[in-house]
Design a protein around this motif. Structure first.
Motif, PDB file in Angstrom:
ATOM      1  N   UNK A   1       9.342 -24.275 -27.125  1.00  0.00           N
ATOM      2  CA  UNK A   1      10.801 -24.553 -26.592  1.00  0.00           C
ATOM      3  C   UNK A   1      11.259 -24.790 -27.576  1.00  0.00           C
ATOM      4  N   UNK A   2      10.610 -24.777 -28.663  1.00  0.00           N
ATOM      5  CA  UNK A   2      11.021 -25.468 -30.491  1.00  0.00           C
ATOM      6  C   UNK A   2      12.347 -24.182 -30.617  1.00  0.00           C
ATOM      7  N   UNK A   3      12.962 -25.204 -30.955  1.00  0.00           N
ATOM      8  CA  UNK A   3      14.355 -24.236 -31.174  1.00  0.00           C
ATOM      9  C   UNK A   3      15.624 -23.916 -29.991  1.00  0.00           C
ATOM     10  N   UNK A   4      15.163 -23.858 -28.729  1.00  0.00           N
ATOM     11  CA  UNK A   4      15.315 -23.824 -27.529  1.00  0.00           C
ATOM     12  C   UNK A   4      17.035 -24.620 -27.433  1.00  0.00           C
ATOM     13  N   UNK A   5      18.031 -24.141 -27.500  1.00  0.00           N
ATOM     14  CA  UNK A   5      19.506 -25.090 -26.933  1.00  0.00           C
ATOM     15  C   UNK A   5      19.149 -25.401 -25.639  1.00  0.00           C
ATOM     16  N   UNK A   6      18.981 -25.453 -24.755  1.00  0.00           N
ATOM     17  CA  UNK A   6      19.499 -25.025 -23.317  1.00  0.00           C
ATOM     18  C   UNK A   6      18.071 -24.449 -22.210  1.00  0.00           C
ATOM     19  N   UNK A   7      18.038 -24.405 -21.360  1.00  0.00           N
ATOM     20  CA  UNK A   7      17.192 -25.162 -20.502  1.00  0.00           C
ATOM     21  C   UNK A   7      17.334 -25.343 -19.727  1.00  0.00           C
ATOM     22  N   UNK A   8      17.257 -23.806 -18.317  1.00  0.00           N
ATOM     23  CA  UNK A   8      17.888 -23.829 -17.356  1.00  0.00           C
ATOM     24  C   UNK A   8      16.292 -24.114 -16.523  1.00  0.00           C
TER      25      UNK A   8
ATOM     26  N   UNK B   1      11.156 -31.350 -28.277  1.00  0.00           N
ATOM     27  CA  UNK B   1      11.502 -30.691 -28.757  1.00  0.00           C
ATOM     28  C   UNK B   1      13.224 -30.786 -29.615  1.00  0.00           C
ATOM     29  N   UNK B   2      13.822 -30.836 -29.405  1.00  0.00           N
ATOM     30  CA  UNK B   2      15.467 -31.105 -29.400  1.00  0.00           C
ATOM     31  C   UNK B   2      16.590 -30.562 -28.847  1.00  0.00           C
ATOM     32  N   UNK B   3      15.762 -29.923 -27.595  1.00  0.00           N
ATOM     33  CA  UNK B   3      17.361 -29.106 -26.479  1.00  0.00           C
ATOM     34  C   UNK B   3      17.893 -30.065 -26.650  1.00  0.00           C
ATOM     35  N   UNK B   4      19.375 -29.856 -26.273  1.00  0.00           N
ATOM     36  CA  UNK B   4      20.606 -29.570 -26.577  1.00  0.00           C
ATOM     37  C   UNK B   4      20.674 -30.631 -25.188  1.00  0.00           C
ATOM     38  N   UNK B   5      20.440 -29.237 -24.076  1.00  0.00           N
ATOM     39  CA  UNK B   5      21.381 -29.550 -22.404  1.00  0.00           C
ATOM     40  C   UNK B   5      20.102 -29.035 -21.136  1.00  0.00           C
ATOM     41  N   UNK B   6      19.810 -29.905 -20.123  1.00  0.00           N
ATOM     42  CA  UNK B   6      18.857 -29.073 -19.393  1.00  0.00           C
ATOM     43  C   UNK B   6      19.510 -29.312 -17.667  1.00  0.00           C
ATOM     44  N   UNK B   7      19.442 -28.031 -17.550  1.00  0.00           N
ATOM     45  CA  UNK B   7      20.557 -27.836 -16.061  1.00  0.00           C
ATOM     46  C   UNK B   7      19.333 -27.448 -15.359  1.00  0.00           C
ATOM     47  N   UNK B   8      19.881 -28.703 -14.151  1.00  0.00           N
ATOM     48  CA  UNK B   8      18.432 -28.561 -13.074  1.00  0.00           C
ATOM     49  C   UNK B   8      18.814 -27.844 -11.502  1.00  0.00           C
ATOM     50  N   UNK B   9      18.716 -27.290 -10.531  1.00  0.00           N
ATOM     51  CA  UNK B   9      18.952 -26.853  -9.688  1.00  0.00           C
ATOM     52  C   UNK B   9      18.131 -27.240  -8.564  1.00  0.00           C
ATOM     53  N   UNK B  10      19.504 -28.382  -7.943  1.00  0.00           N
ATOM     54  CA  UNK B  10      18.837 -28.798  -7.030  1.00  0.00           C
ATOM     55  C   UNK B  10      19.010 -28.744  -6.138  1.00  0.00           C
ATOM     56  N   UNK B  11      19.482 -29.229  -4.750  1.00  0.00           N
ATOM     57  CA  UNK B  11      19.496 -28.820  -3.658  1.00  0.00           C
ATOM     58  C   UNK B  11      20.842 -29.505  -3.027  1.00  0.00           C
ATOM     59  N   UNK B  12      21.437 -29.489  -1.761  1.00  0.00           N
ATOM     60  CA  UNK B  12      22.739 -29.691  -1.475  1.00  0.00           C
ATOM     61  C   UNK B  12      21.453 -30.807  -0.196  1.00  0.00           C
ATOM     62  N   UNK B  13      20.407 -30.209  -0.334  1.00  0.00           N
ATOM     63  CA  UNK B  13      19.730 -31.550   0.741  1.00  0.00           C
ATOM     64  C   UNK B  13      19.359 -32.761   0.646  1.00  0.00           C
ATOM     65  N   UNK B  14      19.269 -33.125  -1.500  1.00  0.00           N
ATOM     66  CA  UNK B  14      19.845 -34.480  -1.221  1.00  0.00           C
ATOM     67  C   UNK B  14      20.804 -35.197  -0.579  1.00  0.00           C
ATOM     68  N   UNK B  15      21.862 -34.605  -0.672  1.00  0.00           N
ATOM     69  CA  UNK B  15      22.846 -35.262   0.354  1.00  0.00           C
ATOM     70  C   UNK B  15      22.674 -35.408   1.869  1.00  0.00           C
TER      71      UNK B  15
ATOM     72  N   UNK C   1      16.247 -39.873 -18.056  1.00  0.00           N
ATOM     73  CA  UNK C   1      15.655 -39.347 -19.612  1.00  0.00           C
ATOM     74  C   UNK C   1      17.231 -38.605 -20.171  1.00  0.00           C
ATOM     75  N   UNK C   2      17.849 -38.359 -19.827  1.00  0.00           N
ATOM     76  CA  UNK C   2      19.135 -38.716 -20.344  1.00  0.00           C
ATOM     77  C   UNK C   2      19.272 -39.648 -21.106  1.00  0.00           C
ATOM     78  N   UNK C   3      19.821 -40.554 -20.731  1.00  0.00           N
ATOM     79  CA  UNK C   3      19.979 -42.281 -21.011  1.00  0.00           C
ATOM     80  C   UNK C   3      19.101 -42.556 -22.302  1.00  0.00           C
ATOM     81  N   UNK C   4      17.584 -42.277 -22.071  1.00  0.00           N
ATOM     82  CA  UNK C   4      16.882 -42.522 -22.545  1.00  0.00           C
ATOM     83  C   UNK C   4      16.669 -41.513 -24.173  1.00  0.00           C
ATOM     84  N   UNK C   5      16.980 -40.403 -23.835  1.00  0.00           N
ATOM     85  CA  UNK C   5      16.242 -39.502 -24.872  1.00  0.00           C
ATOM     86  C   UNK C   5      18.020 -38.834 -25.841  1.00  0.00           C
ATOM     87  N   UNK C   6      19.125 -39.293 -25.003  1.00  0.00           N
ATOM     88  CA  UNK C   6      20.387 -38.377 -25.151  1.00  0.00           C
ATOM     89  C   UNK C   6      20.521 -36.636 -25.325  1.00  0.00           C
ATOM     90  N   UNK C   7      19.148 -36.015 -24.472  1.00  0.00           N
ATOM     91  CA  UNK C   7      19.834 -34.963 -23.742  1.00  0.00           C
ATOM     92  C   UNK C   7      20.429 -34.880 -22.495  1.00  0.00           C
TER      93      UNK C   7
END
Length: 319
Positions: free
Chosen positions: A60-67, A105-119, A155-161
């Motif tokens: 993850x070192x040097x990674x900008x975005x996690x998908x 590791x300093x990643x800027x963004x984390x993209x999470x594939x969730x589901x409509x089943x949350x709704x 995590x976004x609130x506490x880490x800034x990612x």
């Protein structure tokens, strides 16, 4: 830009990797479970056994975005003694384990594939789900995805990612499996089906439309800390979908006009209540916010996407 993709061996993740690695300005590292998976187009393949305990610090070192596409998906006739715990292990603990390491590791963004089943599982026609509604999942898979979303927002609130959450509806496209493929096979064989009088409304999303949104969210500044609904932007009844599917296959749609109430009653008697809900019930999502926030439009129409899906299906049926 360096992007870390999980679930690269899966239906969605595989296509995400194909699209990203085709771009000269992007380096891609993929993570997949087990030893058999290979991905020659990726810069590096990271293997893991248990996402909840895996360590990715170096990768993850040097990674900008996690998908993050990897997940324990909805399982029909789940044989786990405690299905919710099994889903939580991968979808909650595994997701947050990865996200914490990404943030560290300093990643800027984390993209999470969730589901409509949350709704939830169904909507009233004309009253689609929106991203800002309180979640109302009804099965362990949906609960686990909702809990993962909650943990990521904290995590976004506490880490800034930055965290981006995407909730797809049913995804179809080349290589689609399960009920969607079964329907194509029946239509291709000319089997009469009792689905000619279903007047529901369901949102679907083509694989390439979903992947286009994911790739848009990799760098779009307005995507930060947002939750997005995604669909093709055209809701269909089961009857209309089957007619369009048959047309794409070049076959007549032999659909018998059996009333939905009778279909539901028969399915309930056979213990197939969830199947009857998917066939006869409505599930719509509102993508107006996705369109306006990102300036995004689904690149493929339903007819175009069905044609691509049908072509792939017929090519593979010949093999």
């Amino acid at each position: 830009m360096h992007i870390f993709v999980t679930g690269a061996s899966g239906f969605v993740g595989r296509r995400v990797v194909q699209v990203l690695t085709a771009r000269a300005d992007i380096r891609v590292t993929v993570a997949a479970r087990g030893e058999r998976f290979t991905c020659p187009e990726a810069e590096q393949v990271v293997r893991f056994d248990d996402l909840a305990t895996a360590r990715f610090s170096a990768e993850l070192s040097g990674v900008d975005t996690v998908v993050h596409c990897a997940a324990r998906v909805h399982v029909m006739n789940d044989q786990e003694a405690d299905p919710l715990e099994a889903f939580r292990r991968v979808n909650v603990e595994g997701t947050l384990n990865l996200a914490r390491q990404a943030a560290k590791a300093g990643a800027r963004r984390f993209i999470f594939l969730s589901s409509i089943k949350v709704n939830g599982e169904s909507t009233t026609p004309g009253a689609p789900f929106t991203a800002d509604e309180v979640g109302n999942p009804s099965d362990p898979y949906g609960v686990s995805k909702m809990e993962a979303e909650q943990g990521l927002r904290e995590l976004a609130s506490s880490s800034g990612m930055e965290v981006v959450i995407i909730r797809p509806v049913l995804v179809y496209g080349p290589g689609v499996k399960a009920n969607f493929r079964s329907m194509m096979r029946w239509l291709h064989k000319g089997v009469p089906l009792p689905f000619g009088a279903i007047h529901n409304a369901r949102s679907l999303v083509a694989l390439d439309n979903l992947v286009d949104l994911i790739v848009t969210c990799v760098s779009h500044p307005a995507a930060a800390n947002q939750t997005f609904m995604v669909s093709d932007g055209e809701d269909l009844s089961t009857t209309v979908l089957l007619r369009k599917m048959a047309s794409a296959l070049g076959k007549p749609a032999r659909l018998l006009p059996v009333p939905s109430a009778l279909l539901r009653a028969g399915a309930n008697m056979l213990g197939k209540r969830s199947l009857s809900q998917r066939l006869c019930g409505s599930l719509q999502v509102d993508i107006c916010a996705t369109r306006s926030v990102l300036g995004w439009t689904p690149p493929l129409s339903v007819d175009e996407a069905l044609n691509v899906t049908a072509s792939d299906f017929m090519e593979n049926e010949k093999k």
